[in-house]
Write a protein that holds these residues in place. Structure first.
Motif, PDB file in Angstrom:
ATOM      1  N   TYR A   1      80.004   0.840  56.509  1.00 46.17           N
ATOM      2  CA  TYR A   1      79.495  -0.273  55.696  1.00 46.17           C
ATOM      3  C   TYR A   1      79.370  -1.496  56.588  1.00 46.17           C
ATOM      4  O   TYR A   1      79.731  -1.456  57.770  1.00 46.17           O
TER       5      TYR A   1
ATOM      6  N   ASP B   1      91.517  -3.265  48.626  1.00 48.45           N
ATOM      7  CA  ASP B   1      91.938  -3.825  49.918  1.00 48.45           C
ATOM      8  C   ASP B   1      92.951  -4.956  49.768  1.00 48.45           C
ATOM      9  O   ASP B   1      92.642  -6.136  49.951  1.00 48.45           O
TER      10      ASP B   1
ATOM     11  N   ARG C   1      81.801  -0.126  48.438  1.00 43.70           N
ATOM     12  CA  ARG C   1      81.870  -1.583  48.374  1.00 43.70           C
ATOM     13  C   ARG C   1      80.474  -2.191  48.364  1.00 43.70           C
ATOM     14  O   ARG C   1      79.502  -1.510  48.711  1.00 43.70           O
TER      15      ARG C   1
ATOM     16  N   ASP D   1      82.727  -6.871  51.994  1.00 46.01           N
ATOM     17  CA  ASP D   1      83.204  -5.511  52.275  1.00 46.01           C
ATOM     18  C   ASP D   1      84.505  -5.222  51.526  1.00 46.01           C
ATOM     19  O   ASP D   1      85.006  -4.102  51.582  1.00 46.01           O
ATOM     20  N   ASN D   2      85.043  -6.221  50.841  1.00 44.91           N
ATOM     21  CA  ASN D   2      86.261  -6.001  50.057  1.00 44.91           C
ATOM     22  C   ASN D   2      85.986  -6.123  48.564  1.00 44.91           C
ATOM     23  O   ASN D   2      86.910  -6.317  47.785  1.00 44.91           O
TER      24      ASN D   2
HETATM   25 MG    MG Z   1      88.542  -4.345  53.894  1.00 47.66          MG
END
Ligand code: MG
Ligand code: AMP
Length: 500
Positions: A88, A273, A193, A263-264
């Motif tokens: 990602y 995360d 994500r 990305d979280n």
């Molecule tokens: Mg992360």
């Protein structure tokens, strides 16, 4: 690198049915590889409810033939498991970061459970092609924090990835100081994500893969979108709503994530995360739980706006599948009404307000303002508010004593009492209802810290004890009241950062 290691031996395994749909997407989406096993692994903690949810028998972790300790420390695979690291990209702290990916996590497979398919992932299992400058490891401290909070959030009713177990090892890992390695096993319907979508639009420039990913997410997780006139716009709107709902949950329970990079953010609206997160102690809307977040970008009060910003990044990534920008903006628009409504509804329940009255928002804000002014403890204030008596002359000292400016509190309490009496609210019934939504027990930093200190000394009993308490956050559990107390003074000096 671990890609060249021979495949670990296949074992006997629990009777699980593996569907592994993500893996069928093909190699544009991941790199198939094995873990770098932890050496001399040992158990640190296990979540029995999570194991049960997966359909594992009680003794899953100690049956010789199943070698669960090996599996969940990266040294073996159960038949049906196929490990991979997914790719990602993402925006970190507002800036485009380019390609990221599972730099220390491996997807092990997807298992059918009574509650639907669940993916299993180990984190801290060594280098992957996406490790960049990292070592592919996770330390014991952060693995325990992720484990405890995942399960705590689940039992608080907040959408989240879950955690099955933590394994540890004497393997040294360098952070600010030398620590030891651990692996946390996470469970979720999907670990996809926002950044997975950004990857195929901005990094790989591969619209075909983007469409494949969107179709996969729709078919697997948002099937109703398939029937919409514009399925991808419908997907964006559905994710917008889930994310808004998640933000309402976080704000209402006083949770700060700490690293809300794209990305979280989960495409399913799950908390994912767990790094430098924190629950509010003394209420401060500007609270920043991540010691590395110098700008306060991810401060508590900013989370809902940051989520909206992240949804714009997702929309941007989906643009190649949408008619035009207007379609994207229309899908995002629902956030503006859905989030405040979702939050107000949660806050109304927290105050025990039934029905909807014109002055409710003012009443809610009035309380929050006084709490902020006087630094009242977030969880304790709401828990004590449940004891509020509407009887004439009641001084409600338990909650009143939390405020420095008692007269200001009395002014607010008079309005609150009026509002309750206007709908014939019965104290005892309201208390019961409020105690179902205002947790007595949350994972305050100092509680995690005590468990971690003991664990670093080789005693894991406090992790398990704390987990048990957090599995019933709304129950009185009088004998465990110490876990519901104000944080000690030293808690103010706990620093948690991205270094984990
Ligand atoms: Mg992360
Ligand atoms: P985070 O903000 O912790 O979610 O991580 C951001 C990115 O850095 C992700 O791609 C992680 O996989 C990667 N990462 C974080 N820590 C490590 C590590 N110790 N080794 C390899 N990759 C890491």
């Amino acid at each position: 690198m671990s890609a060249v290691l021979p495949a670990p031996p296949a074992l006997e395994s629990p009777p699980l049915a593996w569907s592994n749909r993500f893996r069928r997407l093909g190699e544009r989406f991941f790199t198939a590889l094995n873990a770098q096993p932890l050496r001399e692994p040992h158990w640190v903690a296990i979540s029995e409810p999570c194991a049960r949810a997966l359909g594992l028998p009680d003794d899953w972790w100690c049956r010789d033939a199943w070698q669960a300790l090996g599996v969940f420390s990266g040294g073996a695979l159960w038949p049906g498991m196929r490990s991979l690291a997914s790719v990602y990209s993402g925006h970190q702290f507002g800036a485009w970061a380019g390609q990221l990916g599972d730099g220390r996590a491996l997807w092990l497979g997807e298992v059918d459970t009574p509650a639907g398919p669940q993916e299993i992932q180990i984190k801290g299992s060594g280098l992957t092609p996406y490790s960049r400058m990292g070592d592919g490891r996770a330390v014991l401290r952060s693995s325990i924090r992720e484990f405890l909070c995942s399960e705590a959030m689940h039992h608080l009713g907040v959408p989240t990835t879950r955690a099955l177990c933590v394994t540890g090892s004497p393997l040294p890992v360098r952070r600010e100081e030398i620590e030891t390695a651990a692996v946390v096993t996470r469970v979720a319907p999907s670990f996809i994500r926002f950044g997975h979508f950004e990857h195929f639009t901005h990094t790989a420039d591969d619209v075909d893969a983007l469409r494949q990913l969107a179709d996969f997410v729709i078919d697997s997780h948002y099937p109703a979108c398939r029937d919409a006139p514009q399925p991808y716009a419908a997907l964006l709107e559905a994710v917008t709503r889930r994310t808004a709902d998640l933000m309402a949950h976080w704000q209402a329970v006083g949770f700060c994530h700490g690293v809300m990079n794209t990305d979280n953010l989960s495409i399913l609206g799950l908390t994912i995360d767990y790094g430098p997160y924190g629950f509010l102690d003394a209420f401060d809307p500007g609270h920043v739980c991540n010691h590395s977040d110098h700008q306060g970008r991810y401060a508590y009060a900013r989370q809902p706006n940051v989520a909206f910003w992240n949804l714009h990044a997702l929309a941007q990534a989906l643009l190649p599948l949408l008619t035009d920008g207007d379609e994207a903006l229309a899908a995002l628009e629902s956030y503006k009404s859905f989030f405040p409504q979702a939050l107000e509804s949660r806050m109304r329940s927290k105050l025990g307000l039934t029905g909807e009255h014109a002055g409710d928002r003012e009443l809610i804000d009035g309380l929050l303002q006084r709490m902020a002014q006087d630094k009242a403890d977030f969880s304790i204030t709401f828990r004590r508010l449940a004891e509020f008596s509407t009887a004439a002359g009641a001084d409600n000292h338990a909650v009143r004593d939390l405020f420095l400016d008692r007269e200001a509190f009395d002014g607010w309490a008079a309005h609150y009492r009026e509002r309750l009496l206007a709908v014939g609210s019965v104290d005892a019934a309201r208390r019961l209802a409020m105690n179902q939504v205002n947790p007595k027990f949350v994972l305050r930093n100092h509680l995690a810290e005590v468990a971690i200190r003991q664990a670093r000394g080789g005693d894991f009993s406090e992790v398990q004890r704390l987990l048990k308490v957090l599995q019933r956050p709304f129950d009185e559990q009088s004998e465990q009241s110490a876990y519901a107390d104000f944080p000690p003074d030293w808690a103010q000096h706990i620093e948690v950062s991205c270094s984990s």
